[in-house]
Each structure stands twice: as C-alpha cells, then as structure tokens.
Design a protein around this motif. Sequence first.
Motif, PDB file in Angstrom:
ATOM      1  N   PHE A  91      26.338 -19.795  45.558  1.00 56.91           N
ATOM      2  CA  PHE A  91      25.609 -19.792  44.290  1.00 56.91           C
ATOM      3  C   PHE A  91      26.220 -18.795  43.302  1.00 56.91           C
ATOM      4  O   PHE A  91      26.259 -19.034  42.095  1.00 56.91           O
ATOM      5  CB  PHE A  91      24.143 -19.464  44.541  1.00 56.91           C
ATOM      6  N   GLU A  92      26.706 -17.648  43.838  1.00 58.47           N
ATOM      7  CA  GLU A  92      27.347 -16.664  42.964  1.00 58.47           C
ATOM      8  C   GLU A  92      28.605 -17.226  42.317  1.00 58.47           C
ATOM      9  O   GLU A  92      28.923 -16.902  41.167  1.00 58.47           O
ATOM     10  CB  GLU A  92      27.686 -15.407  43.769  1.00 58.47           C
ATOM     11  N   ARG A  93      29.328 -18.057  43.039  1.00 57.00           N
ATOM     12  CA  ARG A  93      30.572 -18.621  42.498  1.00 57.00           C
ATOM     13  C   ARG A  93      30.295 -19.770  41.529  1.00 57.00           C
ATOM     14  O   ARG A  93      31.079 -20.011  40.606  1.00 57.00           O
ATOM     15  CB  ARG A  93      31.456 -19.114  43.644  1.00 57.00           C
ATOM     16  N   HIS A  94      29.211 -20.486  41.755  1.00 57.41           N
ATOM     17  CA  HIS A  94      28.854 -21.619  40.890  1.00 57.41           C
ATOM     18  C   HIS A  94      27.374 -21.468  40.525  1.00 57.41           C
ATOM     19  O   HIS A  94      26.497 -22.173  41.057  1.00 57.41           O
ATOM     20  CB  HIS A  94      29.100 -22.945  41.606  1.00 57.41           C
ATOM     21  N   SER A  95      27.093 -20.555  39.617  1.00 55.21           N
ATOM     22  CA  SER A  95      25.713 -20.221  39.291  1.00 55.21           C
ATOM     23  C   SER A  95      25.010 -21.302  38.490  1.00 55.21           C
ATOM     24  O   SER A  95      23.792 -21.226  38.294  1.00 55.21           O
ATOM     25  CB  SER A  95      25.679 -18.897  38.506  1.00 55.21           C
ATOM     26  N   GLU A  96      25.752 -22.291  38.015  1.00 59.40           N
ATOM     27  CA  GLU A  96      25.113 -23.342  37.237  1.00 59.40           C
ATOM     28  C   GLU A  96      24.293 -24.300  38.100  1.00 59.40           C
ATOM     29  O   GLU A  96      23.469 -25.066  37.591  1.00 59.40           O
ATOM     30  CB  GLU A  96      26.178 -24.141  36.471  1.00 59.40           C
ATOM     31  N   LYS A  97      24.497 -24.248  39.407  1.00 55.88           N
ATOM     32  CA  LYS A  97      23.784 -25.181  40.283  1.00 55.88           C
ATOM     33  C   LYS A  97      23.423 -24.485  41.579  1.00 55.88           C
ATOM     34  O   LYS A  97      24.277 -23.955  42.269  1.00 55.88           O
ATOM     35  CB  LYS A  97      24.655 -26.412  40.577  1.00 55.88           C
ATOM     36  N   ARG A  98      22.132 -24.483  41.923  1.00 58.43           N
ATOM     37  CA  ARG A  98      21.702 -23.885  43.177  1.00 58.43           C
ATOM     38  C   ARG A  98      22.019 -24.825  44.340  1.00 58.43           C
ATOM     39  O   ARG A  98      21.840 -26.043  44.225  1.00 58.43           O
ATOM     40  CB  ARG A  98      20.198 -23.576  43.156  1.00 58.43           C
ATOM     41  N   PRO A  99      22.477 -24.272  45.461  1.00 56.55           N
ATOM     42  CA  PRO A  99      22.817 -25.125  46.606  1.00 56.55           C
ATOM     43  C   PRO A  99      21.568 -25.722  47.243  1.00 56.55           C
ATOM     44  O   PRO A  99      20.508 -25.090  47.283  1.00 56.55           O
ATOM     45  CB  PRO A  99      23.517 -24.158  47.569  1.00 56.55           C
ATOM     46  N   ASP A 145      15.847 -26.390  48.415  1.00 54.97           N
ATOM     47  CA  ASP A 145      16.739 -25.330  47.936  1.00 54.97           C
ATOM     48  C   ASP A 145      17.202 -24.502  49.152  1.00 54.97           C
ATOM     49  O   ASP A 145      16.383 -23.947  49.883  1.00 54.97           O
ATOM     50  CB  ASP A 145      16.003 -24.441  46.941  1.00 54.97           C
ATOM     51  N   SER A 146      18.520 -24.435  49.362  1.00 55.10           N
ATOM     52  CA  SER A 146      19.052 -23.820  50.578  1.00 55.10           C
ATOM     53  C   SER A 146      18.703 -22.346  50.672  1.00 55.10           C
ATOM     54  O   SER A 146      18.317 -21.845  51.742  1.00 55.10           O
ATOM     55  CB  SER A 146      20.573 -23.990  50.637  1.00 55.10           C
ATOM     56  N   ILE A 147      18.809 -21.605  49.558  1.00 54.29           N
ATOM     57  CA  ILE A 147      18.548 -20.169  49.607  1.00 54.29           C
ATOM     58  C   ILE A 147      17.090 -19.903  49.938  1.00 54.29           C
ATOM     59  O   ILE A 147      16.770 -19.091  50.822  1.00 54.29           O
ATOM     60  CB  ILE A 147      18.944 -19.511  48.279  1.00 54.29           C
ATOM     61  N   ASP A 148      16.174 -20.576  49.261  1.00 56.14           N
ATOM     62  CA  ASP A 148      14.753 -20.384  49.537  1.00 56.14           C
ATOM     63  C   ASP A 148      14.397 -20.829  50.955  1.00 56.14           C
ATOM     64  O   ASP A 148      13.574 -20.204  51.631  1.00 56.14           O
ATOM     65  CB  ASP A 148      13.918 -21.147  48.517  1.00 56.14           C
ATOM     66  N   PHE A 149      15.023 -21.913  51.391  1.00 53.07           N
ATOM     67  CA  PHE A 149      14.727 -22.442  52.722  1.00 53.07           C
ATOM     68  C   PHE A 149      15.106 -21.446  53.812  1.00 53.07           C
ATOM     69  O   PHE A 149      14.291 -21.133  54.700  1.00 53.07           O
ATOM     70  CB  PHE A 149      15.472 -23.762  52.931  1.00 53.07           C
ATOM     71  N   TYR A 150      16.313 -20.901  53.735  1.00 55.19           N
ATOM     72  CA  TYR A 150      16.749 -19.970  54.782  1.00 55.19           C
ATOM     73  C   TYR A 150      16.029 -18.632  54.682  1.00 55.19           C
ATOM     74  O   TYR A 150      15.772 -17.982  55.703  1.00 55.19           O
ATOM     75  CB  TYR A 150      18.265 -19.778  54.715  1.00 55.19           C
ATOM     76  N   LYS A 151      15.666 -18.195  53.471  1.00 51.46           N
ATOM     77  CA  LYS A 151      14.858 -16.986  53.352  1.00 51.46           C
ATOM     78  C   LYS A 151      13.512 -17.162  54.027  1.00 51.46           C
ATOM     79  O   LYS A 151      13.013 -16.258  54.700  1.00 51.46           O
ATOM     80  CB  LYS A 151      14.684 -16.621  51.882  1.00 51.46           C
ATOM     81  N   GLY A 152      12.916 -18.337  53.832  1.00 48.46           N
ATOM     82  CA  GLY A 152      11.635 -18.594  54.474  1.00 48.46           C
ATOM     83  C   GLY A 152      11.749 -18.651  55.987  1.00 48.46           C
ATOM     84  O   GLY A 152      10.887 -18.120  56.709  1.00 48.46           O
ATOM     85  N   GLN A 153      12.820 -19.303  56.467  1.00 47.94           N
ATOM     86  CA  GLN A 153      13.035 -19.366  57.912  1.00 47.94           C
ATOM     87  C   GLN A 153      13.205 -17.968  58.511  1.00 47.94           C
ATOM     88  O   GLN A 153      12.645 -17.660  59.568  1.00 47.94           O
ATOM     89  CB  GLN A 153      14.278 -20.216  58.200  1.00 47.94           C
ATOM     90  N   ILE A 154      13.976 -17.138  57.836  1.00 51.48           N
ATOM     91  CA  ILE A 154      14.218 -15.785  58.336  1.00 51.48           C
ATOM     92  C   ILE A 154      12.938 -14.962  58.301  1.00 51.48           C
ATOM     93  O   ILE A 154      12.657 -14.174  59.212  1.00 51.48           O
ATOM     94  CB  ILE A 154      15.336 -15.114  57.516  1.00 51.48           C
ATOM     95  N   LYS A 155      12.138 -15.138  57.258  1.00 51.04           N
ATOM     96  CA  LYS A 155      10.887 -14.388  57.155  1.00 51.04           C
ATOM     97  C   LYS A 155       9.953 -14.724  58.313  1.00 51.04           C
ATOM     98  O   LYS A 155       9.342 -13.830  58.921  1.00 51.04           O
ATOM     99  CB  LYS A 155      10.215 -14.699  55.819  1.00 51.04           C
ATOM    100  N   GLU A 156       9.841 -16.014  58.641  1.00 52.38           N
ATOM    101  CA  GLU A 156       8.986 -16.417  59.747  1.00 52.38           C
ATOM    102  C   GLU A 156       9.540 -15.886  61.080  1.00 52.38           C
ATOM    103  O   GLU A 156       8.778 -15.453  61.950  1.00 52.38           O
ATOM    104  CB  GLU A 156       8.877 -17.947  59.797  1.00 52.38           C
TER     105      GLU A 156
END
Length: 809
Positions: free
Chosen positions: A264-272, A287-298
């Motif tokens: 996402f940092e390299r291509h900030s115009e589109k979230r993975p 959304d990949s970033i939100d998804f993995y953050k949620g998985q890690i939080k749980e």
Amino acid sequence: MATLGDIGVSAVINILTAFAFLLAFALLRIQPINDRVYFPKWYITGKRTNPRSGGGVVGKFVNLNFKTYLTFLNWMPQSLKMSEDEIISHAGLDSAVFLRIYTLGLKIFGPIALTALLVLIPVNVSGGTLFFLRRDLVVSNIDKLSISNIRPKSYKFFIHISMEYLFTFWTCYMLYKEYGRVASMRLKFLASQGKRAEQFTVLVRNVPRVSGRSISDSIENFFKRNHPDHYLSHQAVYNANKFARLIRKRDRLQNWLDYNQLKFERHSEKRPTSKKGFLGLWGKKVDSIDFYKGQIKELDKELTMERQRILKDAKAIIPTAFVSFNSRWGAAVCAQTQQSKNPTLWLTNWAPEPRDVYWKNLSIPFVSLSIRKPIISVLVFALVFFYMIPIAFVQSLANLEGLERVAPFLRPLIEWNFVKSFLQGFLPGLALKIFLYILPAILMIMSKIEGHVAISVLERRTAAKYYYFMLVNVFLGSIVTGTAFQQLHAFLHQSATQIPRNIGVSIPMKATFFITYIMVDGWAGIASEILRLKPLVIFHLKNMFIVKTERDLERAMNPGGVDFPETLPSLQLYFLLGIVYMVVTPILLPFILVFFAFAYFVYRHQVINVYNQHYESAAAFWPHVHGRIIASLLISQLLLMGLLSTKKAANSTPLLIVLPILTLTFHKYCKNRFEPAFRRYPLEEAMNKDMEDRASESDANLKSYLADAYLHPIFNSFEEVELVEVRVEKSQVHIPSPSPSDPSSPSPRPAYHHEDEPSYDVNRYEVEEPQTAYHYEVEQHQTAYHHEVESYSNMFQYDTESNHHVYRY
C-alpha cells in the motif's frame, strides 16, 4: 567387474563434473544477485553490505566489472589465508576441529599411500595368482594389484603383515598427537571464554513430586539444603504446546500484514484486497490490511488467555529445572556428582548452551526415556537391514558380468562398451548416494524420540546411527551382497571347499566399487557442496514468491551450519575405507588422498564465508571421531586375518593376533588420558576462573545475568510487542533473598522486567513444538493491541529464523 577402463571413464566424468561445478561457482559467486547465497556469514556478522545497492538496474543483478572475471579463481588462495586461531574466533572451535579431521586424514594416509605404492604394489603384481584362476571367477586388472594376486602359502604375506603393523603404529601415533592437541584446544577455548550461562547452570531432571509442595518449592528447598553456599536461583519449566502453535500462526499473519502495508505504501492510490477463502482463491473480498489486523487482534487475545492458562495450570509444570549457582566450582560439583541416594531422582548434568537446548524433550519422564531408547535401537536395527535390499540391487549394477550370467536377457544392453563403462564406473556410486539422501532426516527423528535435551547431542547421536548404517550397509553390505552377485556362478559350479577361497579373494575385489563411490561422493559431491546449487535455487524462488519483508529476506538467506549428522559419518567412512584397504588394495589410497585434500579446501571456504553454527559444543564430537578411527583399525586387522586364513597362510596369520590387543590398549589409554577433558570440567579450572571473575565483577551482576538465561523465547517474543505486561511477585522469583546487611545485594528490578527473560534461540525445528516456559504471572494490558507496525515486524525474529533450518535435517 569394473575394469581399469571403466574406472577411467568414471574418473573423467567425475573430474569434468567437479570442474564444471567449480567453474560455475567461480562465476556465480561474483554476481551481485547471488551475494547473500555465497557470503551469508559476513552478512550475519554485519561485515558485508549488499553490492546490489549501487549501480544501474543491470548492475544490481550482473557483475559488469569485467576485470573481476579475469581473477575469478582468487577465492582459492583467499580461503587459505585465515589462520586457525582466526577461524576459532570467526566460526568457533567446532568448525576449526572439524577442519582438522581432514588434515588428520592427509597426515595419516599421505605417508601410508607412498609406502604402500612403493612396497606393496610391486609385491602384489609379482604374485600372479589371478592369472591362473578359473575363468568363471570375475576379476579385473585392479584386482591384480591387490593382495588377492598373492599365491596361497606365500612368504610374501609376511610383508603385508609387517606393513599392517607399521601402518597401525603410524595411525595410532597421529591419533595420539591429534587427541592431545584437540583436548588442549578445548581447555584453552573454555578458559578463554567470558562469563557464560552454561558455566554456572545445571539441568536437573526427574524432580520428585511431594504432596502439598510445588515443584519449585521442592527444588529450592533441596538445593538450599544440599548446596547452601553456592545455590543461587532456579527456573522451573512449563509445558507450552498450544502457545507455540499460536505464536507461529501469528507470525504468518504478521508477515502478510507487513506485505500488504508495504504494498500500500508503494501504491497508495489503491488499498490491497484479498478473498477470505482458502489461499485467497474464493470467498468474500475484504480490505487486506484491515482483515489481517483483525485476525492478529483476535489471535492476541487468544495468546494472552493461553499464556495465563499455562501459568495457572498446576499440571503444566514439569519435574525439570535449570538450577544456577554463584560460582563455576559450585556448578561443577553439582553437575558431576550424585545428588540423592536414589540414583533415578534429582538427575543432574551440565546445562546445554542456551541456544543448544532442545526444549521439547525436557518434559519426557525418566521412565519414558528408559523405554524409548531400546525401542529406537530395535527400529534402527530394522532400518539398517531394510536398506539391504536397495543396496544389494546397487551392487548388482557394479558387477554386470556376474549379473549377466544369472540374467542373460541383459546381455544386449551390456554389450555396448560405453554403456557398460558408464553403468559400472559411475551409476553404482550415484545410485547409492541417492538411496542415502533421505536417511539422515529419518535418523534425526529417531534421535529426537530417544529424548536427548541438547541439539548438539541429537546431532552426535544421529551421526552415530548414520555411521553404523554406513558400516553395515555401505561397507560390509557392499562386500557381502556384491560377493553374492559377483561370485554366484563360481559358487554354483564349484565344490564347497572352494567357497572360502572365493570369499577371501572377493573382499579386496570390492575396491573397484569403493573407488567409484569415492569419485562420485568425494570428488563431484564435494564440488557440488561449494556450488550450493540447492540453496541458490531455493533462495531465488523464495525471493520471487515468498520474500515480502527484510525479515523474510534474512530467513531466505540463512545458511545453517556444518551438517554434522551426515558429514561426520561420511568422513569416517573414508577413514574406514583407507585403513581397511591400505594393505589389501593400496591403489585405493590416492583416491582417498584426493578426497581429503579437496574436501579440506572446500569446507574451509564454507566455514569462513557460508556456515553459521547454531551452537558451540567446544569439539565435544572429537572422542567419537577418535573411537571410530580405532574401530576402523580393528576391522582392518580382523578382515586381514580372515583374508589370510583363506590363503592358507597358517604360519603368518597368528602374528596378527597381537595387533588388535595393542590397538585396544592404546584406545583405553587415550580414553583415560584425554576423554575426561570432553566429559568433565576440572574443578581446578573452575576455581581459577571464579577467582578471576571475583576481582572484576560483583555477585549482583551474576544474579541478573543468570536470571534471564534459560527462559523460553516464546514468552519473551510475546512481551516484545507489548501484548502483555509481566508482573513478577516476590514469591515467584526463585532467587534467595539477600541479606539486608549485605552491601552487594542488588536493588529490586522494575516490575515490568521479568528476571527470566530469554536471550537465545531454541525453537529450531519446525516439526517440533516448544513445550516449556518459566514461572511468572501476567496480566493483560488494556492497550496491548495499539502498537506500531514496526514492533510487529520485529516480533519473533530469532525464533522464526530457527524454524527455517528444519529442512536441513
């Protein structure tokens, strides 16, 4: 039976193969894209930077400095520049002594080869027996250079017996000097080391359970009573199976989170984005970033709950502990004495080096250990004889003429001279090498089941099993099965009285097979070691498809160390072949010498530039190497006696009876003289080191140093990302309270810093599950899940690097 021409074809093939490997290595090593594959040791030590960081796009992958191509062989003299002391400082004593085994081979076989070629070869050629044997016995020109060519009852056998005595005395003399030198190096190495945790720590196993008292209280009371002046602290051990699995799962999720954030940092115009289904192939798109953050939080919540459960479960504690003392002398006394009138309780031994601990086996009960070892011994025995089947088939390839008489349908294939030379001169050694490829991994699993608690011990036990396998299958099996195929026609068409003679003759005739094996394994095989073709391909595949972060790149680069479970037994097989055939078929010795010289050169380069040993045993494997060379001498003497008995040399054979007795006497002397340096730590040395430390360091520093030496790294990694806050209560820090009047007493450490944090790597094999942690309480931090991505990316780095090495074993 392979002829001189077949051996020549094999030599040409293997020399060209080895040269091709060396040329490819010389070219590949100077390419920037391969720098981390061929110089990982220097990256790990921080003394080398990536050459791809500068230059144009092409220059990042290909070396455009054409002058370096003119000096592409300069790595050869460079690998010889580092002295032995520098190698010890750079790579450790294990690596330095490992290289000395190759120089020992050169020292032993160099003079022996020269003497045997000048004395025994002319004697053997003058015998002429094989020229007059019946034509149904398969022989070759190489056999006419061996002892088989001597006529029965010949006086010339006295020359062979004299040479056996001379060569044995020379070998024992070199072994004595080398054993003394290595023992001296070990003691000097241990004395030169600074303060290390294992010098003050003893591993205590089979702690008895006392009703109404915890394991920790039992340990503290026992050692305060029996070692009141030297006991310092102890760290009890817990089982943490499920926690280890969750840690690895979290690490995988963190890798994907890091990857998507970098993307996402390299291509900030589109979230993975990705799909929630298996491998992201189907399911709801999220959304990949939100998804993995949620998985890690749980998963963080589950980790905290599992950690609390382990520490509160009384059944999770195991009757094992690491007990630390305030002096090396106190630890030496405890480790080397019996603690209880019941010899099955309070078992003490030196604690392994922290990074050498194999945590899973700490929880194995004493009774289980007693059962596991005989079961594994039976399984190893069965495995050895199971492999007899493919070994017998391999040997049939080495003797196509003998097989042709039993199976005439193979004649059209064998009639082609080139095919015949290839099959007899190259294929048998290659086929045997393939059959042996997966064996070390199987034997390592068996050693783990036995219950050894140190990785170095696991590797030595695996090496022992592999050596027995090589002795029975590769050496004795090759002689027996090869003889059966090779001489089958003679056995079927001769009287029973002639069979012993044919067996005696056929033993030296197997030298042709071993020559081909040496060329395949010891020449081309060693050249392939320096090329590192498999690590090269794996590194670039990982770099293309798996590497997402700098941490992944370091894991892909990790080279591992010397593969002792496979390398040492193979090396000892070459000693066995050289010693057995030094009198029987001396023409084999030059091939052995080429192997030792070439292997020393290659492994010296690898030790300096590639290998990164995971532990330091201070050459603890040397007594095993010495013992197996002695065993090779005994095997050589017994085989020569058996061979002479088939030659009707009744007058000369009894002269050899004294030689095994002298050899065993020499071995017993060396064992009593030098082996204690590898099994015990002298109290005199321990006291000298303690007195040196007392002049410069306080007891307070020692307490804090030992307190965090043997904690399982899983729990430490969990703390590094601030998932939980550790609170150590006074009743759970097993360090005797200092006297208030003692001015050297250390001040209490802050509550957030646990005194049992780890400092090393132990979760080494991916197939293993770490099972221990240490006694402390935790409470969940309310803001545990709001930490930076950078903290996440640094999590479990040491632990996960070790998981990468499972595929080497």
